[in-house]
Structure formats: structure tokens, C-alpha cells
Design a protein around this motif. Structure first.
Motif, PDB file in Angstrom:
ATOM      1  N   LEU A  37     -18.709  32.270   7.576  1.00 25.26           N
ATOM      2  CA  LEU A  37     -18.662  33.477   6.758  1.00 25.26           C
ATOM      3  C   LEU A  37     -18.238  33.139   5.328  1.00 25.26           C
ATOM      4  N   ALA A  38     -17.302  32.233   5.184  1.00 18.35           N
ATOM      5  CA  ALA A  38     -16.861  31.832   3.844  1.00 18.35           C
ATOM      6  C   ALA A  38     -18.005  31.202   3.061  1.00 18.35           C
ATOM      7  N   ASP A  39     -18.771  30.345   3.724  1.00 19.40           N
ATOM      8  CA  ASP A  39     -19.906  29.717   3.044  1.00 19.40           C
ATOM      9  C   ASP A  39     -20.925  30.757   2.599  1.00 19.40           C
ATOM     10  N   ARG A  40     -21.183  31.756   3.444  1.00 22.41           N
ATOM     11  CA  ARG A  40     -22.142  32.788   3.073  1.00 22.41           C
ATOM     12  C   ARG A  40     -21.592  33.653   1.938  1.00 22.41           C
ATOM     13  N   ALA A  41     -20.290  33.922   1.964  1.00 20.76           N
ATOM     14  CA  ALA A  41     -19.686  34.708   0.892  1.00 20.76           C
ATOM     15  C   ALA A  41     -19.811  33.995  -0.445  1.00 20.76           C
ATOM     16  N   ILE A  42     -19.609  32.675  -0.435  1.00 17.44           N
ATOM     17  CA  ILE A  42     -19.757  31.896  -1.665  1.00 17.44           C
ATOM     18  C   ILE A  42     -21.218  31.899  -2.114  1.00 17.44           C
ATOM     19  N   GLU A  43     -22.123  31.734  -1.161  1.00 15.72           N
ATOM     20  CA  GLU A  43     -23.551  31.717  -1.477  1.00 15.72           C
ATOM     21  C   GLU A  43     -24.003  33.028  -2.104  1.00 15.72           C
ATOM     22  N   HIS A  44     -23.453  34.153  -1.600  1.00 17.26           N
ATOM     23  CA  HIS A  44     -23.848  35.472  -2.108  1.00 17.26           C
ATOM     24  C   HIS A  44     -23.009  35.906  -3.318  1.00 17.26           C
ATOM     25  N   GLY A  45     -22.075  35.091  -3.731  1.00 15.96           N
ATOM     26  CA  GLY A  45     -21.271  35.433  -4.893  1.00 15.96           C
ATOM     27  C   GLY A  45     -20.328  36.591  -4.679  1.00 15.96           C
ATOM     28  N   VAL A  46     -19.857  36.759  -3.443  1.00 14.95           N
ATOM     29  CA  VAL A  46     -18.958  37.877  -3.140  1.00 14.95           C
ATOM     30  C   VAL A  46     -17.672  37.783  -3.950  1.00 14.95           C
ATOM     31  N   PHE A  47     -17.188  36.560  -4.123  1.00 16.25           N
ATOM     32  CA  PHE A  47     -15.970  36.354  -4.903  1.00 16.25           C
ATOM     33  C   PHE A  47     -16.331  35.565  -6.160  1.00 16.25           C
ATOM     34  N   ALA A  48     -17.084  36.203  -7.022  1.00 15.90           N
ATOM     35  CA  ALA A  48     -17.648  35.520  -8.192  1.00 15.90           C
ATOM     36  C   ALA A  48     -16.572  34.945  -9.100  1.00 15.90           C
ATOM     37  N   ARG A  49     -15.417  35.564  -9.146  1.00 20.82           N
ATOM     38  CA  ARG A  49     -14.368  35.106 -10.050  1.00 20.82           C
ATOM     39  C   ARG A  49     -13.414  34.117  -9.387  1.00 20.82           C
ATOM     40  N   ALA A  50     -13.649  33.808  -8.133  1.00 18.78           N
ATOM     41  CA  ALA A  50     -12.760  32.900  -7.410  1.00 18.78           C
ATOM     42  C   ALA A  50     -13.415  31.539  -7.246  1.00 18.78           C
ATOM     43  N   THR A  51     -12.599  30.513  -7.176  1.00 20.92           N
ATOM     44  CA  THR A  51     -13.116  29.183  -6.892  1.00 20.92           C
ATOM     45  C   THR A  51     -13.573  29.123  -5.437  1.00 20.92           C
ATOM     46  N   GLY A  52     -14.361  28.101  -5.104  1.00 27.76           N
ATOM     47  CA  GLY A  52     -14.794  27.954  -3.722  1.00 27.76           C
ATOM     48  C   GLY A  52     -13.620  27.809  -2.782  1.00 27.76           C
ATOM     49  N   ARG A  53     -12.612  27.080  -3.201  1.00 25.75           N
ATOM     50  CA  ARG A  53     -11.426  26.899  -2.359  1.00 25.75           C
ATOM     51  C   ARG A  53     -10.712  28.219  -2.129  1.00 25.75           C
ATOM     52  N   ARG A  54     -10.568  29.001  -3.200  1.00 24.37           N
ATOM     53  CA  ARG A  54      -9.900  30.302  -3.067  1.00 24.37           C
ATOM     54  C   ARG A  54     -10.707  31.224  -2.169  1.00 24.37           C
ATOM     55  N   ALA A  55     -12.015  31.223  -2.300  1.00 19.71           N
ATOM     56  CA  ALA A  55     -12.862  32.068  -1.453  1.00 19.71           C
ATOM     57  C   ALA A  55     -12.701  31.697   0.017  1.00 19.71           C
ATOM     58  N   ARG A  56     -12.662  30.405   0.295  1.00 22.79           N
ATOM     59  CA  ARG A  56     -12.481  29.972   1.689  1.00 22.79           C
ATOM     60  C   ARG A  56     -11.107  30.376   2.217  1.00 22.79           C
ATOM     61  N   ASN A  57     -10.090  30.293   1.365  1.00 21.49           N
ATOM     62  CA  ASN A  57      -8.753  30.710   1.783  1.00 21.49           C
ATOM     63  C   ASN A  57      -8.720  32.188   2.132  1.00 21.49           C
ATOM     64  N   ILE A  58      -9.414  32.994   1.337  1.00 23.46           N
ATOM     65  CA  ILE A  58      -9.445  34.435   1.601  1.00 23.46           C
ATOM     66  C   ILE A  58     -10.034  34.711   2.982  1.00 23.46           C
ATOM     67  N   VAL A  59     -11.135  34.048   3.297  1.00 24.54           N
ATOM     68  CA  VAL A  59     -11.806  34.301   4.571  1.00 24.54           C
ATOM     69  C   VAL A  59     -11.038  33.685   5.733  1.00 24.54           C
ATOM     70  N   VAL A  60     -10.639  32.429   5.587  1.00 20.29           N
ATOM     71  CA  VAL A  60     -10.015  31.710   6.697  1.00 20.29           C
ATOM     72  C   VAL A  60      -8.590  32.186   6.970  1.00 20.29           C
ATOM     73  N   GLU A  61      -7.805  32.455   5.932  1.00 22.09           N
ATOM     74  CA  GLU A  61      -6.403  32.801   6.111  1.00 22.09           C
ATOM     75  C   GLU A  61      -6.138  34.299   6.087  1.00 22.09           C
ATOM     76  N   MET A  62      -7.019  35.076   5.463  1.00 23.32           N
ATOM     77  CA  MET A  62      -6.823  36.517   5.418  1.00 23.32           C
ATOM     78  C   MET A  62      -7.734  37.235   6.397  1.00 23.32           C
ATOM     79  N   PHE A  63      -9.031  37.120   6.197  1.00 20.66           N
ATOM     80  CA  PHE A  63      -9.986  37.906   6.988  1.00 20.66           C
ATOM     81  C   PHE A  63     -10.011  37.451   8.447  1.00 20.66           C
ATOM     82  N   GLY A  64     -10.062  36.146   8.671  1.00 22.87           N
ATOM     83  CA  GLY A  64     -10.189  35.625  10.023  1.00 22.87           C
ATOM     84  C   GLY A  64      -9.089  36.074  10.979  1.00 22.87           C
TER      85      GLY A  64
END
Length: 263
Positions: A37-64
Motif C-alpha cells: 500500500l505504501a508503494d502504491r501511495a507513493i506511486e499515486h502521489g498521495v503524500f506529494a509533500r512527504a519523502t518516500g521514507r516518510r510516506a512508508r512510515n505513515i502507512v506502516v506505522e500509522m495506517f497498518g
């Protein structure tokens, strides 16, 4: 302090993140792992202002931990409600429920500090309240190891910020915030009752579950909530002395969600 999982600082991954949660629910597909899900979020630009690492943290540590537990059932249910344009206020309270389930420190802060202050007529809740709560938790052995002063300050801010994100406190930038009127939404009460029922809890255990305390209810008050739901035909509540029996109208969570979205 309640027994169970140790407290963590994982709230730093995203506090309430209401808008981000809705964006990820729209993107989520059954079977998704947090990484996928994190990879798809990055691909779709869901977190356009966040770095790839930050986007993965949001999904893995928050959403998951909040919504992808139990085979993704929370995400599946919430996705249906989101698609049906359930009011934002309902969704926000459900996000609060799942976040408090995943983050024991938030749950206990709300039940042990926020609601006693609320019921006592307090006007504001400050970071000092949160710091005192955390220090008591440290002394009670609720963390794997003692937190540093900087961690105590940071997590205190996270607790206050999360409560503001979910509508329990005003959303100002102050370290002390106004306590807001917070009442469980009828749709959320119905969802919670059936969610506990389908999790295998007996009628008495449903009413006595700690989740009701997140909304300021004890077991007796939860009975009154269920009776109000019964008036709308969602279930039948029979009380005789100390005996409580609930007749559940819906046979699965999908039927309950359908009633919410169509009603």
C-alpha cells in the motif's frame, strides 16, 4: 493504567491523520500489505509533500496497526462507509476508535485523564496533564524502559495533538487546549455495538467493554445507548434485574454497514 500491551511512542507516526487515512482507504485493496500500500501511495502521489521514507512510515506505522489488523477488516468496513459518503464526523470517531485500540497510551489517556477532566467540568487540558499521566505510567512499568525527558515531552504533545485531531480538544496550536463537547454519534454507537458482537463478545461483555469508555460511558450508560439504538429498530434490548439479553438484527457486519449507509 490498564493492563495489556506496553506503551509506545508510535503516535509520532501520524497523530489522527484523518485526511491521510481517507486517502489511503480509497487506495487500499483487499490483501494489501502495508509495504504494498505504501508503494502504491507513493506511486499515486498521495503524500506529494512527504519523502518516500516518510510516506512508508505513515502507512506502516500509522495506517497498518490501526486498520490492517484482523486481515484488513477495519479497512474493508471503513472503505465501504467512505464510499457511501458517511458523514465526516462519523468517520472521524471511527478513526479515533481504531487508533485508541492500536495505541494503548491514547486509550488510557482518554479514559483516565480526558474524561475525568471533562466530567469534572474542566475547561482546558494541557500538555502538563499528559506529562503527569506519562510519568505515572513509567512508574507503573507501562513502558519497556524508562523514557527520557525529551520523549516524555514529545509524546505528551502527541497525545494532546491526537485528541485535537479527533475532536476531543480544540485544534489550536497552544500547549493547553479547550475541552470540546464530545458525544458519540448514533452511527458510531451502532457500529461499535455490532463490531464487538461479531468479535465474539457476549451481550454482557459488549456492554462492559472498555471501548465504550472512549466515549465517556460505563456499562450502565452503554445499556442506555443500546436502548436508543433499539428504538430505531437496529436491535432489541431486554433487561430483567441483572440479566441483559440483546437480540441482534443484523447477521454480519456487512448488513450493519448497509443499514448505516442506507438509513
Amino acid at each position: 493504567m490498564s493492563e495489556g500491551r506496553r506503551y509506545t511512542a508510535q503516535l509520532q507516526a501520524g497523530l489522527g491523520m484523518v485526511n491521510e487515512t481517507m486517502a489511503l482507504l480509497r487506495l487500499w485493496e483487499p490483501g494489501d500489505t502495508p509495504i504494498r500500500l505504501a508503494d502504491r501511495a507513493i506511486e499515486h502521489g498521495v503524500f506529494a509533500r512527504a519523502t518516500g521514507r516518510r510516506a512508508r512510515n505513515i502507512v506502516v506505522e500509522m495506517f497498518g496497526p490501526r486498520y490492517l489488523v484482523d486481515g484488513g477488516k477495519p479497512a474493508a468496513s471503513l472503505q465501504k462507509l467512505l464510499a457511501a459518503r458517511q458523514p465526516l464526523e462519523d468517520l472521524t470517531q471511527l478513526f479515533f476508535l481504531y487508533t485508541a485500540r492500536a495505541q494503548r497510551i491514547l486509550r488510557d489517556f482518554v479514559t483516565d485523564v480526558y474524561w475525568p477532566q471533562y466530567m469534572g467540568g474542566a475547561i482546558r487540558l494541557s500538555r502538563e496533564h499528559a506529562e503527569s499521566f506519562i510519568r505515572r505510567a513509567i512508574d507503573a512499568g507501562c513502558m519497556h524502559k524508562r523514557w527520557t525527558e525529551s520523549t516524555i515531552r514529545r509524546v505528551s504533545g502527541y497525545l494532546i495533538g491526537a485528541c485535537a485531531d479527533f475532536g476531543l480538544l480544540a485544534g489550536s496550536a497552544r500547549s493547553d487546549r479547550t475541552i470540546q463537547r464530545f458525544t458519540v454519534r448514533p452511527a458510531v454507537a451502532l457500529y461499535l455495538a455490532y463490531d464487538l458482537h461479531f468479535a465474539g463478545h457476549g451481550d454482557g461483555a459488549v456492554l462492559g467493554h472498555v471501548d465504550w469508555r472512549l466515549f465517556g460511558f460505563d456499562a450502565v450508560e452503554a445499556v442506555a445507548v443500546l436502548k436508543s439504538l433499539a428504538q430505531d429498530g437496529h436491535l432489541i434490548v431486554q433487561v430483567g434485574g441483572d440479566v441483559l439479553h440483546v437480540t441482534w438484527k443484523y447477521r454480519c457486519m456487512e448488513e450493519c454497514i448497509r443499514a448505516l449507509t442506507e438509513g
